[in-house]
Design an enzyme around this catalytic site. Structure first.
Site, PDB file in Angstrom:
ATOM      1  N   ILE A  26      27.380  -3.735  44.220  1.00  0.00           N
ATOM      2  CA  ILE A  26      28.693  -4.352  44.407  1.00  0.00           C
ATOM      3  C   ILE A  26      29.731  -3.271  44.698  1.00  0.00           C
ATOM      4  O   ILE A  26      30.709  -3.504  45.383  1.00  0.00           O
ATOM      5  CB  ILE A  26      29.028  -5.184  43.145  1.00  0.00           C
ATOM      6  CG1 ILE A  26      30.057  -6.247  43.454  1.00  0.00           C
ATOM      7  CG2 ILE A  26      29.445  -4.301  41.997  1.00  0.00           C
ATOM      8  CD1 ILE A  26      30.158  -7.317  42.380  1.00  0.00           C
ATOM      9  N   ASP A  27      29.466  -2.057  44.193  1.00  0.00           N
ATOM     10  CA  ASP A  27      30.414  -0.949  44.398  1.00  0.00           C
ATOM     11  C   ASP A  27      30.405  -0.434  45.840  1.00  0.00           C
ATOM     12  O   ASP A  27      31.266   0.355  46.211  1.00  0.00           O
ATOM     13  CB  ASP A  27      30.078   0.228  43.469  1.00  0.00           C
ATOM     14  CG  ASP A  27      30.263  -0.108  42.001  1.00  0.00           C
ATOM     15  OD1 ASP A  27      30.771  -1.204  41.714  1.00  0.00           O
ATOM     16  OD2 ASP A  27      29.900   0.722  41.143  1.00  0.00           O
TER      17      ASP A  27
ATOM     18  N   GLY B  76      33.706  -0.132  40.089  1.00  0.00           N
ATOM     19  CA  GLY B  76      33.674   1.071  40.914  1.00  0.00           C
ATOM     20  C   GLY B  76      33.479   2.267  40.011  1.00  0.00           C
ATOM     21  O   GLY B  76      34.425   2.880  39.532  1.00  0.00           O
TER      22      GLY B  76
ATOM     23  N   GLY C  68      19.919   3.731  41.104  1.00  0.00           N
ATOM     24  CA  GLY C  68      18.887   3.948  40.075  1.00  0.00           C
ATOM     25  C   GLY C  68      17.607   3.228  40.429  1.00  0.00           C
ATOM     26  O   GLY C  68      16.508   3.801  40.396  1.00  0.00           O
TER      27      GLY C  68
ATOM     28  N   GLU D 240      37.275   1.296  37.757  1.00  0.00           N
ATOM     29  CA  GLU D 240      36.798   1.677  36.414  1.00  0.00           C
ATOM     30  C   GLU D 240      36.508   3.171  36.268  1.00  0.00           C
ATOM     31  O   GLU D 240      36.658   3.732  35.187  1.00  0.00           O
ATOM     32  CB  GLU D 240      35.545   0.883  36.045  1.00  0.00           C
ATOM     33  CG  GLU D 240      34.348   1.187  36.933  1.00  0.00           C
ATOM     34  CD  GLU D 240      33.074   0.470  36.504  1.00  0.00           C
ATOM     35  OE1 GLU D 240      32.435  -0.114  37.382  1.00  0.00           O
ATOM     36  OE2 GLU D 240      32.729   0.512  35.325  1.00  0.00           O
TER      37      GLU D 240
HETATM   38  N1  LIG Z   1      15.773   8.461  38.599  1.00  0.00           N
HETATM   39  C1  LIG Z   1      15.118   7.343  38.296  1.00  0.00           C
HETATM   40  N2  LIG Z   1      13.778   7.281  38.410  1.00  0.00           N
HETATM   41  C2  LIG Z   1      13.102   6.148  38.114  1.00  0.00           C
HETATM   42  N3  LIG Z   1      13.694   5.009  37.713  1.00  0.00           N
HETATM   43  C3  LIG Z   1      15.023   4.996  37.580  1.00  0.00           C
HETATM   44  C4  LIG Z   1      15.809   6.156  37.865  1.00  0.00           C
HETATM   45  N4  LIG Z   1      17.105   5.850  37.640  1.00  0.00           N
HETATM   46  C5  LIG Z   1      17.124   4.570  37.229  1.00  0.00           C
HETATM   47  N5  LIG Z   1      15.893   4.053  37.210  1.00  0.00           N
HETATM   48  C6  LIG Z   1      15.548   2.697  36.823  1.00  0.00           C
HETATM   49  O1  LIG Z   1      16.132   1.801  37.751  1.00  0.00           O
HETATM   50  C7  LIG Z   1      16.625   0.632  37.094  1.00  0.00           C
HETATM   51  C8  LIG Z   1      18.036   0.359  37.485  1.00  0.00           C
HETATM   52  O2  LIG Z   1      18.847   1.533  37.342  1.00  0.00           O
HETATM   53  P1  LIG Z   1      20.399   1.417  37.008  1.00  0.00           P
HETATM   54  O3  LIG Z   1      20.581   0.715  35.702  1.00  0.00           O
HETATM   55  O4  LIG Z   1      20.970   2.767  37.141  1.00  0.00           O
HETATM   56  O5  LIG Z   1      20.980   0.418  38.067  1.00  0.00           O
HETATM   57  P2  LIG Z   1      21.219   0.562  39.625  1.00  0.00           P
HETATM   58  O6  LIG Z   1      19.970   0.271  40.348  1.00  0.00           O
HETATM   59  O7  LIG Z   1      21.850   1.879  39.923  1.00  0.00           O
HETATM   60  O8  LIG Z   1      22.200  -0.637  39.885  1.00  0.00           O
HETATM   61  P3  LIG Z   1      23.778  -0.741  39.589  1.00  0.00           P
HETATM   62  O9  LIG Z   1      24.447  -0.577  40.910  1.00  0.00           O
HETATM   63  O10 LIG Z   1      23.950  -2.109  39.068  1.00  0.00           O
HETATM   64  O11 LIG Z   1      24.138   0.301  38.597  1.00  0.00           O
HETATM   65  C9  LIG Z   1      16.440   0.858  35.607  1.00  0.00           C
HETATM   66  O12 LIG Z   1      15.379   0.055  35.168  1.00  0.00           O
HETATM   67  C10 LIG Z   1      16.144   2.326  35.472  1.00  0.00           C
HETATM   68  O13 LIG Z   1      15.235   2.590  34.434  1.00  0.00           O
HETATM   69  O1  LIG Z   2      28.017  -3.598  32.061  1.00  0.00           O
HETATM   70  P1  LIG Z   2      26.845  -3.215  32.889  1.00  0.00           P
HETATM   71  O2  LIG Z   2      25.880  -4.301  33.112  1.00  0.00           O
HETATM   72  O3  LIG Z   2      26.187  -1.968  32.442  1.00  0.00           O
HETATM   73  O4  LIG Z   2      27.398  -2.904  34.353  1.00  0.00           O
HETATM   74  C1  LIG Z   2      28.546  -2.155  34.643  1.00  0.00           C
HETATM   75  C2  LIG Z   2      28.352  -1.407  35.915  1.00  0.00           C
HETATM   76  O5  LIG Z   2      27.786  -2.185  36.911  1.00  0.00           O
HETATM   77  C3  LIG Z   2      28.453  -1.993  38.133  1.00  0.00           C
HETATM   78  O6  LIG Z   2      29.157  -3.165  38.398  1.00  0.00           O
HETATM   79  C4  LIG Z   2      27.455  -1.742  39.220  1.00  0.00           C
HETATM   80  O7  LIG Z   2      26.528  -2.786  39.235  1.00  0.00           O
HETATM   81  C5  LIG Z   2      29.374  -0.829  37.942  1.00  0.00           C
HETATM   82  O8  LIG Z   2      30.538  -0.923  38.702  1.00  0.00           O
HETATM   83  C6  LIG Z   2      29.613  -0.874  36.472  1.00  0.00           C
HETATM   84  O9  LIG Z   2      29.839   0.403  35.961  1.00  0.00           O
HETATM   85 MG   LIG Z   3      23.744   2.714  39.769  1.00  0.00          MG
END
Ligand SMILES: Nc1ncnc2c1ncn2[C@@H]1O[C@H](COP(=O)(O)OP(=O)(O)OP(=O)(O)O)[C@@H](O)[C@H]1O
Ligand SMILES: O=P(O)(O)OC[C@H]1O[C@](O)(CO)[C@@H](O)[C@@H]1O
Ligand SMILES: [Mg+2]
Length: 467
Positions: free
Chosen positions: A225-226, A270, A197, A325
């Protein structure tokens, strides 16, 4: 064996100052890392899987792990830019204002990465370095102020888990972030630490900066972490997670083993990918059943997990289950709920398996003592282990005097100085490279159920198919 100095001595070179071509301390812009190879001349097939297998010469496309890139299985080479310091830098360090932001969930090693970036930037001569608080939210929330960063501030932050800067999900839109970067803060380099994201966000920010013709480098460091980012050998924090998971698995094993008809269930992280569960199961040697999102299973029925648990209780006296998960979500009612970032919120498969196990054994009149452990946040909040720590610390040592073997996190700073943007850094086939962001987040990297690793896991647990 002679010791080679990493920094050139002026009297080593004619004219007392090394020319770039004499000083072999830099990465050439044309250096490449081989990502994939795929070939079928006559009956010979040579295919490299997404990561780590570029040296395998498969004899058949049916070999475990073999993968063709295009439908014809033609010769294809894919190369990525080698990471590292360049002889020519694109930014004047004294004009740089660098910012670091950490988004998404926590991950062991975030502080190590922040620390290394700051230290490396300072070595380049950058003095304006700030941290954006609480992920992308920090760009819009007026109550959150940026945190000035220096070596002094970050010196010991790797000694604890979490993120010095804080993390968040959700937050402002891309346009608002770029307004803040450009107008409010005058940031010229943004280091973005996060998962898929976050990287989607980083790519959108990069595109918006290009649209506005801003000289801003947006550089990602994959934090998941996944371990679900494509094309990379692994991402930081994963090793620590697997190691920490051992504690939970061992506790579940001891509980199960010490109880009459004990069943231990451990849920690990995961969301889409079962890498942590698979590796933790393999490492522990204490798991009888490993369930991951990529491999469908039935809980009920003659071939289901519960029947097999009964068999284990009857034959071994106890059993331990490790479930990711995201596994078995088809067995649960969908919630349609999403988190602040739009990620689907899953039902708790661990709790479900616990409840169904209790119910099942009651129904069949067999005693079972079921214990459930969910160590998710204990694992995620840990500081990086030695392996993940070394991954950062050694890089920092190399970063002290730029040389060709400066890698990974230091490299992302080199990436920014080289003028790259919209890239992320990672290890591929043990070499470090810059990857285009869209390529690595096209979809989550999944455990291949035909891979040797999954087969090894099945061999280690001894579990049958549950379908
Ligand atoms: N498609 C997108 N375009 C722009 N910003 C995004 C998009 N998807 C997510 N974001 C932004 O990126 C940030 C992190 O996204 P997300 O919560 O999905 O975590 P992540 O980076 O995938 O990490 P994790 O592995 O912990 O889930 C958030 O602030 C979210 O608003
Ligand atoms: O409870 P939170 O902060 O949304 O995070 C849970 C998610 O974060 C992760 O650990 C990835 O960062 C996923 O495995 C899990 O779904
Ligand atoms: Mg993510």
């Amino acid at each position: 064996m002679s010791m080679t100095r990493r920094t050139p001595r002026t009297n080593d070179f004619p004219g007392n100052y090394p020319l770039d071509e004499d000083w072999h301390g830099y990465i050439n812009d044309n250096d490449r890392v081989l990502l994939k190879v795929c070939l079928i001349p006559a009956n010979v097939v040579m295919v490299a899987a997404a990561s780590g297998d570029a040296t395998i010469h498969y004899s058949s496309p049916t070999s475990a792990g073999a993968e063709c890139i295009d439908p014809g299985c033609n010769w294809v080479e894919q190369w990525v830019h080698r990471a590292g310091p360049r002889g020519k830098i694109y930014f004047k360090p004294e004009e740089v204002k660098a910012a670091i932001v950490t988004c998404g969930g926590l991950c062991p090693g975030l502080n190590d990465v922040i620390r290394q970036i700051v230290i490396t930037l300072e070595i380049y001569g950058v003095t304006k370095i700030v941290g954006i608080p609480y992920g992308y939210r920090g760009f819009s929330d007026q109550e959150l102020t940026e945190l000035p960063l220096s070596r002094r501030v970050v010196q010991n932050i790797h000694l604890s888990g979490g993120s010095l800067l804080g993390v968040s999900r959700g937050g402002p839109g891309v346009s608002e972030i770029v307004d803040s970067l450009e107008v409010e803060r005058g940031i010229t380099m943004l280091f973005v630490l996060g998962g898929n994201g976050t990287h989607a966000g980083a790519n959108a920010i990069h595109n918006e900066c290009r649209k506005r013709r801003l000289k801003v480098s947006i550089i990602g460091v994959p934090k998941t972490i996944d371990n679900d980012i494509l094309l990379m050998d692994k991402t930081f924090g994963f090793d620590t997670a697997v190691e920490e998971a051992q504690r939970a698995i061992n506790s579940a094993y001891i509980e199960a083993h010490s109880a009459y008809h004990g069943i231990g269930i451990v849920k690990l992280m995961g969301r889409d990918s079962g890498f942590i569960a698979m590796h933790a199961s393999l490492a522990s040697g204490q798991i009888d059943i490993c369930l991951i999102p990529e491999v469908p299973f039935n809980l009920h029925g003659p071939r289901g997990v519960l029947s097999y648990l009964k068999y284990l209780i009857e034959t071994k006296g106890s059993a331990v289950v490790c479930v990711a998960e995201g596994a078995g979500q088809n067995l649960l009612q969908k919630t349609n709920a999403t988190d602040a970032s739009g990620n689907p919120v899953f039902r708790d498969i661990g709790v479900y398996i616990q409840q169904e196990t209790k119910k099942h054994f009651k129904e069949i009149g067999v005693h079972a003592d079921v214990k459930y452990i969910d160590p998710t946040y204990m694992i995620r909040a840990c500081r990086a282990n030695a392996s993940d720590g070394i991954f950062c610390t050694v890089l920092a040592q190399n970063a002290v005097s730029p040389s060709p073997d400066i890698v990974a996190f230091a490299d992302i700073v080199h990436g920014a100085f080289a003028g790259y943007s919209g890239i992320t850094v990672g290890a591929c086939n043990t070499h470090y490279a810059y990857f285009p962001i869209p390529e690595v987040i096209a979809h989550p990297k999944l455990v291949d159920s035909n891979s040797r690793m999954w087969h090894r896991c099945l061999t280690a647990t001894g579990q049958p198919d549950f379908i």
